[in-house]
Design an enzyme around this catalytic site. Sequence first.
Site, mmCIF file in Angstrom:
data_model
loop_
_atom_site.group_PDB
_atom_site.id
_atom_site.type_symbol
_atom_site.label_atom_id
_atom_site.label_comp_id
_atom_site.label_asym_id
_atom_site.label_seq_id
_atom_site.Cartn_x
_atom_site.Cartn_y
_atom_site.Cartn_z
ATOM 1 N N TYR A 70 1.742 -2.499 -10.978
ATOM 2 C CA TYR A 70 0.625 -3.101 -10.690
ATOM 3 C C TYR A 70 0.205 -3.114 -9.293
ATOM 4 C CZ TYR A 70 -2.848 -6.805 -9.844
ATOM 5 O OH TYR A 70 -3.940 -7.547 -9.431
ATOM 6 N N THR A 100 -6.106 -7.233 -3.949
ATOM 7 C CA THR A 100 -5.084 -8.327 -4.193
ATOM 8 C C THR A 100 -4.289 -8.728 -2.849
ATOM 9 O OG1 THR A 100 -3.313 -9.093 -5.448
ATOM 10 C CG2 THR A 100 -3.690 -6.997 -5.511
ATOM 11 N N ASP A 101 -3.771 -9.910 -2.815
ATOM 12 C CA ASP A 101 -2.866 -9.897 -1.543
ATOM 13 C C ASP A 101 -1.552 -9.149 -2.087
ATOM 14 O OD1 ASP A 101 -1.868 -11.560 -3.708
ATOM 15 O OD2 ASP A 101 -2.019 -13.288 -2.440
ATOM 16 N N GLU A 102 -1.383 -8.875 -3.277
ATOM 17 C CA GLU A 102 0.086 -8.189 -3.712
ATOM 18 C C GLU A 102 0.133 -6.838 -3.123
ATOM 19 O OE1 GLU A 102 1.340 -8.706 -7.841
ATOM 20 O OE2 GLU A 102 0.465 -10.537 -8.009
ATOM 21 N N LYS A 110 -2.842 -0.932 -7.476
ATOM 22 C CA LYS A 110 -4.124 -1.570 -6.606
ATOM 23 C C LYS A 110 -4.118 -1.184 -5.161
ATOM 24 C CE LYS A 110 -6.497 -4.478 -7.668
ATOM 25 N NZ LYS A 110 -7.896 -4.393 -8.561
HETATM 26 P P1 NAD Z 1 -8.375 -9.738 -16.146
HETATM 27 O O1 NAD Z 1 -7.118 -9.124 -16.801
HETATM 28 O O2 NAD Z 1 -8.624 -11.014 -16.506
HETATM 29 O O3 NAD Z 1 -9.505 -8.852 -16.633
HETATM 30 C C1 NAD Z 1 -9.764 -7.676 -16.447
HETATM 31 C C2 NAD Z 1 -11.029 -7.137 -17.287
HETATM 32 O O4 NAD Z 1 -11.269 -5.834 -17.198
HETATM 33 C C3 NAD Z 1 -11.049 -7.399 -18.564
HETATM 34 O O5 NAD Z 1 -12.322 -8.104 -19.110
HETATM 35 C C4 NAD Z 1 -10.813 -5.975 -19.320
HETATM 36 O O6 NAD Z 1 -11.177 -5.907 -20.580
HETATM 37 C C5 NAD Z 1 -11.308 -5.005 -18.131
HETATM 38 N N1 NAD Z 1 -10.988 -3.833 -18.019
HETATM 39 C C6 NAD Z 1 -9.674 -3.499 -18.235
HETATM 40 N N2 NAD Z 1 -9.344 -2.006 -18.237
HETATM 41 C C7 NAD Z 1 -10.840 -1.452 -18.192
HETATM 42 C C8 NAD Z 1 -11.414 -0.277 -18.032
HETATM 43 N N3 NAD Z 1 -10.456 0.826 -18.068
HETATM 44 N N4 NAD Z 1 -12.485 -0.333 -18.144
HETATM 45 C C9 NAD Z 1 -13.667 -1.264 -18.080
HETATM 46 N N5 NAD Z 1 -12.878 -2.427 -18.152
HETATM 47 C C10 NAD Z 1 -11.764 -2.760 -18.228
HETATM 48 O O7 NAD Z 1 -8.106 -9.618 -14.677
HETATM 49 P P2 NAD Z 1 -8.664 -10.760 -13.458
HETATM 50 O O8 NAD Z 1 -7.428 -11.748 -13.257
HETATM 51 O O9 NAD Z 1 -9.852 -11.289 -13.788
HETATM 52 O O10 NAD Z 1 -8.573 -9.667 -12.210
HETATM 53 C C11 NAD Z 1 -9.747 -8.925 -11.771
HETATM 54 C C12 NAD Z 1 -9.444 -8.397 -10.630
HETATM 55 O O11 NAD Z 1 -9.232 -9.161 -9.667
HETATM 56 C C13 NAD Z 1 -8.658 -7.185 -10.611
HETATM 57 O O12 NAD Z 1 -8.941 -6.228 -10.256
HETATM 58 C C14 NAD Z 1 -7.281 -7.877 -10.221
HETATM 59 O O13 NAD Z 1 -6.318 -7.011 -9.343
HETATM 60 C C15 NAD Z 1 -7.866 -8.722 -8.910
HETATM 61 N N6 NAD Z 1 -7.240 -10.000 -8.492
HETATM 62 C C16 NAD Z 1 -6.819 -10.830 -9.424
HETATM 63 C C17 NAD Z 1 -6.073 -12.110 -8.944
HETATM 64 C C18 NAD Z 1 -5.881 -13.125 -9.738
HETATM 65 O O14 NAD Z 1 -5.131 -14.080 -9.514
HETATM 66 N N7 NAD Z 1 -6.156 -13.096 -11.272
HETATM 67 C C19 NAD Z 1 -6.163 -12.344 -7.475
HETATM 68 C C20 NAD Z 1 -6.571 -11.052 -6.552
HETATM 69 C C21 NAD Z 1 -7.239 -10.323 -7.316
HETATM 70 O O1 DAU Z 2 -1.582 -12.728 -5.891
HETATM 71 C C1 DAU Z 2 -2.663 -12.259 -6.691
HETATM 72 C C2 DAU Z 2 -2.217 -11.829 -8.073
HETATM 73 O O2 DAU Z 2 -1.812 -13.004 -8.754
HETATM 74 C C3 DAU Z 2 -3.210 -10.974 -8.850
HETATM 75 O O3 DAU Z 2 -3.405 -9.701 -8.135
HETATM 76 C C4 DAU Z 2 -2.742 -10.527 -10.305
HETATM 77 O O4 DAU Z 2 -3.540 -9.879 -11.029
HETATM 78 C C5 DAU Z 2 -2.403 -12.074 -10.773
HETATM 79 O O5 DAU Z 2 -1.822 -11.768 -12.112
HETATM 80 C C6 DAU Z 2 -1.241 -12.917 -10.042
HETATM 81 O O6 DAU Z 2 0.032 -12.314 -9.925
HETATM 82 P P1 DAU Z 2 1.243 -13.059 -10.030
HETATM 83 O O7 DAU Z 2 2.252 -12.384 -10.550
HETATM 84 O O8 DAU Z 2 1.340 -14.097 -8.974
HETATM 85 O O9 DAU Z 2 0.763 -14.040 -11.311
HETATM 86 P P2 DAU Z 2 1.404 -14.668 -12.501
HETATM 87 O O10 DAU Z 2 0.598 -15.928 -13.106
HETATM 88 O O11 DAU Z 2 1.966 -13.506 -13.583
HETATM 89 O O12 DAU Z 2 2.839 -15.450 -11.938
HETATM 90 C C7 DAU Z 2 2.815 -16.543 -11.015
HETATM 91 C C8 DAU Z 2 3.961 -16.969 -10.822
HETATM 92 O O13 DAU Z 2 4.569 -17.513 -11.921
HETATM 93 C C9 DAU Z 2 4.990 -15.732 -10.534
HETATM 94 O O14 DAU Z 2 5.818 -15.960 -9.332
HETATM 95 C C10 DAU Z 2 5.727 -15.507 -11.695
HETATM 96 C C11 DAU Z 2 5.910 -16.933 -12.305
HETATM 97 N N1 DAU Z 2 5.933 -17.032 -13.777
HETATM 98 C C12 DAU Z 2 4.747 -16.376 -14.441
HETATM 99 C C13 DAU Z 2 4.764 -16.515 -15.935
HETATM 100 C C14 DAU Z 2 3.792 -15.733 -16.770
HETATM 101 C C15 DAU Z 2 6.724 -17.576 -14.504
HETATM 102 O O15 DAU Z 2 7.680 -18.082 -13.786
HETATM 103 N N2 DAU Z 2 6.568 -17.752 -15.815
HETATM 104 C C16 DAU Z 2 5.797 -16.953 -16.829
HETATM 105 O O16 DAU Z 2 5.854 -17.188 -17.939
#
Ligand code: NAD
Ligand code: DAU
Length: 342
Positions: free
Chosen positions: A156, A128-130, A160
């Site tokens: 988190y 992730t970019d985080e 990562k």
């Molecule tokens: P998500 O939380 O929607 O899905 C995670 C999945 O992993 C779930 O199906 C969960 O059951 C499974 N899981 C959790 N723990 C596990 C374990 N111990 N063994 C097997 N399975 C397990 O997450 P997402 O948003 O789809 O993110 C997927 C990946 O992409 C993550 O690694 C996250 O860090 C990365 N990522 C997410 C975003 C975003 O915006 N959501 C952006 C960049 C990177």
């Molecule tokens: O940048 C990639 C990341 O993006 C991934 O690595 C993470 O898995 C993914 O969850 C996401 O992280 P963020 O923290 O950016 O996403 P989130 O949707 O939780 O929040 C987006 C922005 O919105 C953040 O600035 C917090 C804000 N927010 C979030 C929630 C849930 C609110 O203002 N209110 C809320 O209730």
Amino acid sequence: MSKKNIIVTGGAGFIGGNFVHYMLEKYADYRIVCVDALTYAGNLDTLSSVMNNPNFRFVKMDITDRDSIFKLFQEEHPDIVVNFAAESHVDRSIKDPGVFLRTNIIGTQVLMDACREFGIERYHQVSTDEVYGDLPLDRPDLFFTESTPIHTSSPYSASKASADLLVLAYHRTFKLPITISRCSNNYGPYHFPEKLIPLMIANALADKPLPVYGDGLNVRDWLYVKDHCLAIDLIIHQGRVGEVYNVGGHNEMTNIDIVKLILKALDKPESLITYVKDRAGHDRRYAIDPAKIHKELGFLPTTRFADGIKMTIQWYLENKGWWEKILSGEYQNYYEKMYGDL
Ligand code: NAD
Ligand code: DAU
């Protein structure tokens, strides 16, 4: 292209689920084995349409369960592993970091050890970019490149980043053929309704308050989930071993603008917006420089935000059953703890 057997971990989650659908549609002769522990974030409904596909296998398994993972690798001998499995929500990591370290770091180690034991063409880590921390709002000229130092803010992102370092170490020390992608915020179908965009859609539809953290001016760089899948597809097939690729599409937006846009699209009043206490350690701005993946692999996003957000809102309107089931279950306890006062 020769046939591949690909293990996709976390495929019952948001991005992993989209990736499973993307790969089965694109590669008719690939076998996709989805490994998922089905935590609160995993949902088999996301995979219901592919469950009977002969090229697909679902295995309920925890990636930290070394014995079971090794047995699975012995059985499947995958060519490629794409690791999406993770605890992914920043707010949850602030409340309970332990499980983030276990899944995100130890889980990654177990998968890579299995790759070493049974041999692999490619291990791909979905990061992730985080891991780069955040950028100031008053320096719009700054972007995350692959050489931006790791500088994490939340348990988190620290978990990562730790996993990324371990992946790079396995490459250098054991010559494991790895790649890493660091993507910006995704949005699209099957996004769990604890994250900003689906949470705001669900609350607006229910005429509930929309909780905006702090001043709402934090910036995220949004990418349609299918474009993330396309980027990973390019990296696992054509990316250079040992490399990190940033993935993004130059689409920065403030949270408050996103929330207002959702309210407008659903014809709901802005009076639903409720400013709440800020997230601890809240990252101010994310912004990816995707020049490397564009130059090396020709990656360009295919979906503009204006279209992607419309498609996403439409998907949530047409698939209420998918997310209403989640809201009526275990997630409800978390919501009460997080936003109970609203
Ligand atoms: P998500 O939380 O929607 O899905 C995670 C999945 O992993 C779930 O199906 C969960 O059951 C499974 N899981 C959790 N723990 C596990 C374990 N111990 N063994 C097997 N399975 C397990 O997450 P997402 O948003 O789809 O993110 C997927 C990946 O992409 C993550 O690694 C996250 O860090 C990365 N990522 C997410 C975003 C975003 O915006 N959501 C952006 C960049 C990177
Ligand atoms: O940048 C990639 C990341 O993006 C991934 O690595 C993470 O898995 C993914 O969850 C996401 O992280 P963020 O923290 O950016 O996403 P989130 O949707 O939780 O929040 C987006 C922005 O919105 C953040 O600035 C917090 C804000 N927010 C979030 C929630 C849930 C609110 O203002 N209110 C809320 O209730």
